[in-house]
Design a protein around this motif. Structure first.
Motif, mmCIF file in Angstrom:
data_model
loop_
_atom_site.group_PDB
_atom_site.id
_atom_site.type_symbol
_atom_site.label_atom_id
_atom_site.label_comp_id
_atom_site.label_asym_id
_atom_site.label_seq_id
_atom_site.Cartn_x
_atom_site.Cartn_y
_atom_site.Cartn_z
ATOM 1 N N SER A 163 0.869 -1.175 0.000
ATOM 2 C CA SER A 163 0.000 0.000 0.000
ATOM 3 C C SER A 163 0.901 1.217 0.000
ATOM 4 C CB SER A 163 -0.913 -0.003 1.230
ATOM 5 O OG SER A 163 -1.760 1.130 1.235
ATOM 6 N N LEU A 164 0.848 2.019 -1.069
ATOM 7 C CA LEU A 164 1.682 3.202 -1.213
ATOM 8 C C LEU A 164 0.833 4.456 -1.076
ATOM 9 C CD1 LEU A 164 3.910 2.211 -4.268
ATOM 10 C CD2 LEU A 164 4.521 2.075 -1.844
ATOM 11 N N ILE A 165 1.380 5.493 -0.435
ATOM 12 C CA ILE A 165 0.693 6.768 -0.286
ATOM 13 C C ILE A 165 1.691 7.880 -0.617
ATOM 14 C CG2 ILE A 165 -0.629 8.281 1.241
ATOM 15 C CD1 ILE A 165 -1.226 5.843 2.969
ATOM 16 N N LEU A 166 1.342 8.720 -1.577
ATOM 17 C CA LEU A 166 2.222 9.814 -1.966
ATOM 18 C C LEU A 166 2.075 10.995 -1.004
ATOM 19 C CD1 LEU A 166 1.852 9.929 -5.852
ATOM 20 C CD2 LEU A 166 3.551 8.721 -4.483
ATOM 21 N N ARG A 167 3.197 11.566 -0.602
ATOM 22 C CA ARG A 167 3.190 12.828 0.123
ATOM 23 C C ARG A 167 2.966 13.994 -0.840
ATOM 24 N NH1 ARG A 167 7.392 10.826 3.798
ATOM 25 N NH2 ARG A 167 6.680 11.157 5.951
ATOM 26 N N GLN A 168 3.516 13.834 -2.042
ATOM 27 C CA GLN A 168 3.451 14.869 -3.060
ATOM 28 C C GLN A 168 3.499 14.193 -4.422
ATOM 29 O OE1 GLN A 168 6.943 17.035 -1.918
ATOM 30 N NE2 GLN A 168 8.341 15.714 -3.043
ATOM 31 N N PRO A 169 3.064 14.874 -5.487
ATOM 32 C CA PRO A 169 3.104 14.252 -6.812
ATOM 33 C C PRO A 169 4.532 13.878 -7.213
ATOM 34 C CG PRO A 169 1.741 16.236 -6.828
ATOM 35 C CD PRO A 169 2.452 16.213 -5.510
ATOM 36 N N VAL A 170 4.661 12.801 -7.970
ATOM 37 C CA VAL A 170 5.960 12.368 -8.486
ATOM 38 C C VAL A 170 5.882 12.286 -10.004
ATOM 39 C CG1 VAL A 170 6.510 11.087 -6.387
ATOM 40 C CG2 VAL A 170 5.422 9.907 -8.290
ATOM 41 N N GLY A 171 7.024 12.433 -10.641
ATOM 42 C CA GLY A 171 7.048 12.370 -12.097
ATOM 43 C C GLY A 171 6.795 10.978 -12.628
ATOM 44 N N ARG A 172 7.309 9.971 -11.924
ATOM 45 C CA ARG A 172 7.169 8.593 -12.398
ATOM 46 C C ARG A 172 7.190 7.671 -11.190
ATOM 47 N NH1 ARG A 172 11.094 7.210 -17.191
ATOM 48 N NH2 ARG A 172 9.922 9.005 -17.938
ATOM 49 N N LEU A 173 6.147 6.864 -11.068
ATOM 50 C CA LEU A 173 6.025 5.919 -9.963
ATOM 51 C C LEU A 173 6.144 4.510 -10.525
ATOM 52 C CD1 LEU A 173 5.394 5.671 -6.879
ATOM 53 C CD2 LEU A 173 3.006 5.321 -7.555
ATOM 54 N N GLY A 174 7.155 3.760 -10.086
ATOM 55 C CA GLY A 174 7.396 2.409 -10.588
ATOM 56 C C GLY A 174 7.033 1.359 -9.563
ATOM 57 N N LEU A 175 6.159 0.424 -9.947
ATOM 58 C CA LEU A 175 5.727 -0.652 -9.053
ATOM 59 C C LEU A 175 6.510 -1.929 -9.337
ATOM 60 C CD1 LEU A 175 1.837 -0.194 -9.226
ATOM 61 C CD2 LEU A 175 3.525 1.094 -7.885
ATOM 62 N N ALA A 176 6.729 -2.714 -8.293
ATOM 63 C CA ALA A 176 7.437 -3.999 -8.373
ATOM 64 C C ALA A 176 8.750 -3.878 -9.122
ATOM 65 C CB ALA A 176 6.539 -5.059 -9.017
ATOM 66 N N PRO A 177 9.596 -2.892 -8.786
ATOM 67 C CA PRO A 177 10.840 -2.702 -9.540
ATOM 68 C C PRO A 177 11.849 -3.811 -9.285
ATOM 69 C CG PRO A 177 10.749 -1.190 -7.684
ATOM 70 C CD PRO A 177 9.415 -1.889 -7.726
ATOM 71 N N LEU A 178 12.578 -4.161 -10.346
ATOM 72 C CA LEU A 178 13.658 -5.134 -10.299
ATOM 73 C C LEU A 178 14.928 -4.446 -10.765
ATOM 74 C CD1 LEU A 178 11.803 -8.114 -12.038
ATOM 75 C CD2 LEU A 178 11.860 -7.573 -9.598
ATOM 76 N N THR A 179 16.038 -4.696 -10.080
ATOM 77 C CA THR A 179 17.303 -4.025 -10.362
ATOM 78 C C THR A 179 18.388 -5.066 -10.587
ATOM 79 O OG1 THR A 179 16.686 -2.122 -9.007
ATOM 80 C CG2 THR A 179 19.012 -2.406 -9.454
ATOM 81 N N SER A 180 19.162 -4.894 -11.676
ATOM 82 C CA SER A 180 20.165 -5.897 -11.997
ATOM 83 C C SER A 180 21.372 -5.261 -12.678
ATOM 84 C CB SER A 180 19.551 -6.992 -12.883
ATOM 85 O OG SER A 180 20.407 -8.117 -12.952
ATOM 86 N N GLU A 195 31.613 -0.840 -14.798
ATOM 87 C CA GLU A 195 31.968 -1.621 -13.617
ATOM 88 C C GLU A 195 30.920 -2.681 -13.332
ATOM 89 O OE1 GLU A 195 34.719 -1.367 -12.056
ATOM 90 O OE2 GLU A 195 35.493 0.488 -12.942
ATOM 91 N N GLU A 196 31.374 -3.886 -13.032
ATOM 92 C CA GLU A 196 30.450 -4.973 -12.737
ATOM 93 C C GLU A 196 29.760 -4.790 -11.399
ATOM 94 O OE1 GLU A 196 32.906 -8.662 -11.226
ATOM 95 O OE2 GLU A 196 34.059 -7.590 -12.767
ATOM 96 N N TYR A 197 30.247 -3.872 -10.566
ATOM 97 C CA TYR A 197 29.646 -3.662 -9.254
ATOM 98 C C TYR A 197 28.465 -2.700 -9.306
ATOM 99 C CZ TYR A 197 34.207 -5.625 -8.185
ATOM 100 O OH TYR A 197 35.314 -6.433 -8.160
ATOM 101 N N ASN A 198 28.208 -2.103 -10.466
ATOM 102 C CA ASN A 198 27.112 -1.155 -10.599
ATOM 103 C C ASN A 198 25.877 -1.833 -11.175
ATOM 104 O OD1 ASN A 198 28.735 0.963 -9.736
ATOM 105 N ND2 ASN A 198 29.379 1.504 -11.811
ATOM 106 N N ASP A 199 24.768 -1.722 -10.470
ATOM 107 C CA ASP A 199 23.499 -2.164 -11.044
ATOM 108 C C ASP A 199 23.029 -1.090 -12.021
ATOM 109 O OD1 ASP A 199 23.416 -4.527 -9.684
ATOM 110 O OD2 ASP A 199 22.110 -3.812 -8.083
ATOM 111 N N ASN A 200 22.943 -1.442 -13.288
ATOM 112 C CA ASN A 200 22.632 -0.462 -14.329
ATOM 113 C C ASN A 200 21.373 -0.795 -15.112
ATOM 114 O OD1 ASN A 200 23.948 -2.723 -15.472
ATOM 115 N ND2 ASN A 200 24.587 -1.540 -17.248
ATOM 116 N N ILE A 201 20.579 -1.728 -14.594
ATOM 117 C CA ILE A 201 19.348 -2.157 -15.255
ATOM 118 C C ILE A 201 18.207 -2.099 -14.244
ATOM 119 C CG2 ILE A 201 18.173 -4.023 -16.462
ATOM 120 C CD1 ILE A 201 20.556 -2.986 -18.033
#
Length: 500
Positions: free
Chosen positions: A234-251, A357-363
């Motif tokens: 359950s997400l609640i915005l304090r203020q409008p955001v430009g882009r809200l991403g749900l279920a994000p995956l980072t790799s 760098e392989e240590y940076n998640d860039n996706i």
């Protein structure tokens, strides 16, 4: 909103006054806490700590070890919970409580929980923790039975049995890939439900707080050969955001067969994920290989209604593709997200930015609803997250196993020469594909530029099929390419997609 909410602001990690006397503590109470937070100005989490912890090096932090005898439920044979020490990059304090019989007991920090690796920390204060990790005999990789980690901002990592950590999940993505500065909200407090004897599932509740958004999360985790996570949020915005991403995956994707060959690396490929798999509301399966080496970050949106699934996958499970004995990238997990309910109109967005760098998640991959909620109005959603290997059993169609790109000039010289011409080779494999002489054809499209002479041939060495085509970009700017193999009117493969 009730007097109980007035007691549930930042710093209520002492776990007192969270719920009404007649209520058992659970997800609904965390939702109320998130609503109360959203109605007040943001206050960053506590980062106060001794300088020796704040300024420590990476190696010093890695030398800190939690003592297993101090774990929650250390004497049992099932689930155990251990904790991360604060320090180095992990400075923000996280509070932890245990739910048992509907009531909460805080977990107090003690210096003797940790072997500090010889670090001298004078006058150790009540530091709290940086994060939580979970153990169970049914899960874990080469380091033991650990299968879940919650550490840093709203990141969490999961593995199935025999895997190595790679891809991460996140609670939410805020302004990722947009023109506004990206925000990284924090999980500031966790509550772990004490599992019963012989339990195969454990529940973790989490409170999220950030400059623009608050939230409540429930993770029901089941480790095993495939680790499952049922996520309610359950997400609640304090203020409008430009882009809200749900279920994000980072790799991470550094280089592979479809990327530039400019990396001075003994390893043929280097990545935690090699593609984005999508299932839209119309039942169309698509595969988008990942790319590194573009001159600038790229956000690609795939508009759809009612997504049925998406995931960042590590499809290549062959050691010979990586040749890295220590990193074992062939054992990195794939994360597959299946939305519960109708997520409506929106876009599945893939954000790729260049990295050396392989240590940076860039996706990053995430779902962007067509309309973000108004500030103060909860956005409730849920999804099933499955941690798996290559995900080859998700659909019966032929799947993309390789994307290779090179100059078309040598293969098809022209006068005058045109160095912009590119030659694409896309490989498909799968038990459902027919053998040689079966008459497969290619359906190839480009939103700009021209596709020239697509050819399909059987590959006896793999039992799969290979698509060749030349692409002439012209001067039309960015283009979306798509291709699939057909047998008459029947679709035989997932749709390969690529952004030029």
């Amino acid at each position: 909103m009730g007097s109980a909410l007035l007691l549930c602001g930042p710093g209520i990690g002492r776990n007192r006054g969270i719920a009404r006397a007649e209520e058992s503590f659970g997800f609904e109470q965390v939702r109320r806490m998130a609503a109360a937070l959203a109605s007040r100005p943001y206050q960053p989490p506590d980062e106060v700590m001794p300088a020796v912890l704040r300024d420590m090096s990476y190696d010093q932090y890695r030398a800190i070890r939690f003592r297993p005898s101090s774990a929650l439920w250390a004497d049992g044979g099932g689930f155990k919970a251990q904790f991360f020490h604060r320090g180095f990059l992990y400075r923000r304090r996280v509070r932890v409580g245990v739910i048992e019989g509907g009531t909460v007991t805080p977990v107090a920090y003690r210096p003797d929980m940790f072997d500090l690796g010889g670090l001298d920390v004078p006058d150790m204060p009540d530091l709290g923790f940086a994060g939580v990790r979970l153990h169970h005999p049914a899960g874990g990789g080469s380091t033991g039975d650990e299968f879940a980690v919650f550490l840093g901002a709203s990141y969490f990592r999961l593995i199935a049995r025999g895997q190595e950590y790679g891809i991460s999940g996140r609670g939410v993505a805020v302004n990722t890939g947009g023109s506004e500065p990206e925000e990284f909200p924090d999980f500031t407090e966790f509550w772990i439900e004490r599992p019963g004897a012989g339990a195969e599932e454990i529940t973790v509740l989490a409170l999220l707080d950030g400059p623009s958004v608050t939230g409540a999360f429930r993770f029901r985790l089941r480790p095993g050969d495939t680790t499952g996570a049922q996520v309610d949020a359950s997400l609640i915005l304090r203020q409008p955001v430009g882009r809200l991403g749900l279920a994000p995956l980072t790799s991470m994707f550094l280089h592979g067969e479809n990327g530039p060959r400019g990396f001075d690396d003994f390893r043929p490929e280097m990545h935690d994920s090699d593609g984005l798999l999508m299932l839209d509301g119309a039942g169309v399966w698509s595969w988008r290989p990942l790319v590194n080496g573009r001159p600038a970050p790229l956000a690609t949106g795939y508009a759809m209604a009612g997504p049925k699934g998406f995931g960042l996958m590590q499809r290549d499970r062959d050691f010979a593709s990586y040749l890295d004995v220590q990193a074992m990238h062939e054992r990195r997990p794939s994360f597959w997200v299946e939305p519960r309910g109708d997520w409506g109109q929106g876009a599945l967005e893939l954000y790729e930015f260049p990295s050396l760098e392989e240590y940076n998640d860039n996706i990053v991959a995430y779902w962007v609803p067509q309309r973000a909620p108004e500030p103060g109005r909860p956005l409730d959603f849920g999804y099933a997250l499955t941690v798996m290997g290559g995900g080859t059993g998700l659909h019966p169609l032929g799947r993309v196993t390789g994307t290779r790109i090179g100059s078309a000039e040598r293969l098809r010289p022209t006068v005058p020469p045109s160095p912009e011409r590119r030659f694409f080779v896309v490989d498909f494999e799968g038990d459902g594909l027919p053998g040689h002489g079966s008459g497969l054809s290619a359906d190839v499209t480009a939103s700009a530029g021209a596709v020239v002479e697509p050819i399909v041939e059987h590959v006896p060495q793999t039992g799969g099929w290979r698509l060749y085509f030349e692409y002439r970009p012209g001067k039309a700017g960015p283009a979306e390419l798509a291709a699939r193999l057909m047998r008459g009117d029947r679709v035989m493969t997932e749709t390969w997609r690529f952004t030029w």
